[in-house]
Design an enzyme around this catalytic site. Structure first.
Site, PDB file in Angstrom:
ATOM      1  N   VAL A  69       0.851  -1.188   0.000  1.00  0.00           N
ATOM      2  CA  VAL A  69       0.000   0.000   0.000  1.00  0.00           C
ATOM      3  C   VAL A  69       0.888   1.240   0.000  1.00  0.00           C
ATOM      4  O   VAL A  69       1.806   1.356   0.820  1.00  0.00           O
ATOM      5  CB  VAL A  69      -0.936   0.027   1.234  1.00  0.00           C
ATOM      6  CG1 VAL A  69      -1.777   1.299   1.240  1.00  0.00           C
ATOM      7  CG2 VAL A  69      -1.840  -1.201   1.262  1.00  0.00           C
ATOM      8  N   ALA A 114       4.560   4.077   2.857  1.00  0.00           N
ATOM      9  CA  ALA A 114       4.072   2.852   2.224  1.00  0.00           C
ATOM     10  C   ALA A 114       4.282   1.697   3.195  1.00  0.00           C
ATOM     11  O   ALA A 114       4.988   1.845   4.199  1.00  0.00           O
ATOM     12  CB  ALA A 114       4.822   2.598   0.927  1.00  0.00           C
ATOM     13  N   LYS A 115       3.677   0.592   2.919  1.00  0.00           N
ATOM     14  CA  LYS A 115       3.915  -0.606   3.732  1.00  0.00           C
ATOM     15  C   LYS A 115       3.489  -1.823   2.941  1.00  0.00           C
ATOM     16  O   LYS A 115       2.623  -1.736   2.055  1.00  0.00           O
ATOM     17  CB  LYS A 115       3.101  -0.549   5.025  1.00  0.00           C
ATOM     18  CG  LYS A 115       3.636  -1.458   6.124  1.00  0.00           C
ATOM     19  CD  LYS A 115       4.679  -0.736   6.939  1.00  0.00           C
ATOM     20  CE  LYS A 115       5.156  -1.538   8.117  1.00  0.00           C
ATOM     21  NZ  LYS A 115       5.844  -0.669   9.074  1.00  0.00           N
ATOM     22  N   GLY A 116       4.100  -2.960   3.275  1.00  0.00           N
ATOM     23  CA  GLY A 116       3.716  -4.192   2.609  1.00  0.00           C
ATOM     24  C   GLY A 116       3.592  -5.313   3.603  1.00  0.00           C
ATOM     25  O   GLY A 116       4.012  -5.194   4.753  1.00  0.00           O
ATOM     26  N   ASP A 155      10.408  -5.280   8.674  1.00  0.00           N
ATOM     27  CA  ASP A 155       9.412  -5.009   9.700  1.00  0.00           C
ATOM     28  C   ASP A 155       9.245  -6.327  10.474  1.00  0.00           C
ATOM     29  O   ASP A 155      10.186  -7.132  10.501  1.00  0.00           O
ATOM     30  CB  ASP A 155       8.103  -4.512   9.053  1.00  0.00           C
ATOM     31  CG  ASP A 155       7.173  -3.844  10.056  1.00  0.00           C
ATOM     32  OD1 ASP A 155       7.441  -2.705  10.456  1.00  0.00           O
ATOM     33  OD2 ASP A 155       6.178  -4.467  10.466  1.00  0.00           O
TER      34      ASP A 155
END
Ligand code: GLU
Length: 425
Positions: A69, A114-116, A155
């Site tokens: 995202v 952003a992050k996944g 993460d």
């Protein structure tokens, strides 16, 4: 909670995206004319859902759900980690991406957020399967990531090896080695000294600054930490080095207390070796729920979201809460802690040390010139202290919580960029 204006998620008041929306609502009164743009903060720019099929070691085909995202890119390329966890959802990744937008702006890094994530339990995969999942996921999100567009990082449950596979997969697919496509890489592949410990170090630095302003002496202060990964263990170690006593530690294997304070190097070595703290000889095991009753001055939630509920907030004895995790406190609990006079250093500044050194790594990769660990730590300290000072002053000026003050500083920067760029096409 403000109602989500999006049709594809259904947040609750305590879910990650619901928590984030409340946090945004609280800052709107302090945004002046920029409030006109605030809806932009409540919608991710782009969300990609991918299927990640792999052949397992036993010959069967498994499918995992993956996400990337990009919440906001007004201030620069997207930046944020990738999480491997069985509970990952689109809603969670959206919230994590939004917190990255706020975090990067709070410390004034030239990034968006952003992050996944992949909905998978990596502990159940062999190394070979983990590599396949990582590479297939990277190929799928290769449509939108890149050194100048969106830069993943570690993460929860991801590390340097996984970043190495991501960097290699992206590079093989594009035909040139692109070290700047991910950060948190091993040192031999363009990684930065100090990156592994950076998030924990930032938690310590912001905690030290907050404690000084509260008149809380770190020497002899009692520290409790939830989560003993990269963030919690390093922060606890630095507090112990500053003279504090780490009296309670909780990880996925259980909760240990030691009233005299743990020998941190020994506990860290044990946990690394055994994959958890349970079984460490110099600690007494207590119920996981009893962790929240432990008498302490500083509490460091450094695990997952939603851990500090309203009920737990009523019994926490700490005067200072340092959010090493992203989103550990639900909004109602935030209010209870504030009423009880507990100072919360919010995630979006407290754990920003990781992404700050990620930024250093990215800059070093482009210049192909690498800094010493001392240079990294000094620059990190300077950025974290400067950001904390600025946010503290904002809080004092408006008599608002440090969380809302951080959002005020960050959202102003994001929305000024939004306004100056203008809507196009
Ligand atoms: N996953 C970390 C965070 O939540 C680091 C992200 C990064 O370095 O890009 O801040």
């Amino acid at each position: 909670m403000s109602k989500s204006s999006l049709s594809y998620v259904h947040p609750s008041p305590t879910s990650p995206w619901g928590t984030y929306l409340s946090q945004v609502d609280r800052v709107i009164p302090y945004l002046g004319h920029l409030a006109r743009w605030s809806e932009t903060l409540k919608r991710p720019k782009r969300a990609l859902i991918v299927d990640v099929p792999i052949e397992m070691d036993n010959g069967t085909i498994a499918h995992y759900e993956g996400y990337r995202v990009q919440h906001n890119m007004s201030r620069g390329p997207g930046k944020g980690g990738v999480r491997f966890h069985p509970d990952v959802t689109l809603e969670e990744v959206m919230a994590l991406s939004a917190w990255m937008t706020v975090k990067c702006a709070a410390v004034n890094l030239p990034y968006g957020g952003a992050k996944g994530g992949i909905r998978v339990d990596p502990k159940k995969l062999s190394r070979n399967e983990l590599e396949k999942v990582t590479r297939r996921y990277t190929s799928e999100i290769g449509l939108i990531i890149g050194p100048h567009s969106d830069i993943p990082a570690p993460d929860v449950n991801t590390n340097g090896q996984i970043m190495a596979w991501m960097m290699d997969t992206y590079s093989m697919n594009t035909g040139a080695t692109a070290t700047g496509v991910v950060t948190g890489k091993p040192i031999h592949l363009g990684g930065s000294l100090g990156r592994v410990k950076a998030t924990g170090r930032g938690v310590f630095v912001t905690g030290r600054e907050a404690a000084r302003r509260m008149g809380l002496d770190l020497r002899g202060a009692r520290v409790a930490v939830q989560g003993f990964g990269n963030v919690g263990s390093v922060a606890a170690e630095l507090f112990a080095e500053a003279g504090a006593k780490v009296v309670a530690v909780q990880d996925h294997t259980g909760t240990l207390v030691n009233d005299k304070g743990f020998d941190m190097p020994a506990l860290m070595a044990f946990s690394k070796d055994q994959g958890g703290i349970m079984g460490f000889k110099d600690g007494e095991q207590i119920d996981n729920d009893a962790f929240w009753d432990v008498k302490c001055d500083i509490l460091i939630p450094a695990a997952l979201e939603g851990q500090i509920t309203a009920e737990r907030a009523r019994k926490i004895s700490a005067r200072l809460v340092l959010e090493g995790a992203n989103g550990p406190t639900v909004p109602e609990a935030d209010d209870i802690l504030a009423e009880r006079g507990v100072l919360v250093v919010p995630d979006v500044i407290c754990n920003a040390g990781g992404v700050t050194v990620s930024y250093f790594e990215w800059v070093q990769d482009f210049s192909s010139f690498f800094w010493t660990e001392d240079e990294i730590n000094q620059r990190l300290d300077r950025i974290m202290v400067g950001a904390f000072d600025h946010i503290w002053a904002k809080g004092e000026q408006h008599k608002i919580s440090l969380r809302t003050a951080t959002y005020a500083v960050a959202c102003e920067r994001i929305l000024i960029a939004r306004e100056e760029r203008g809507l196009y096409p």
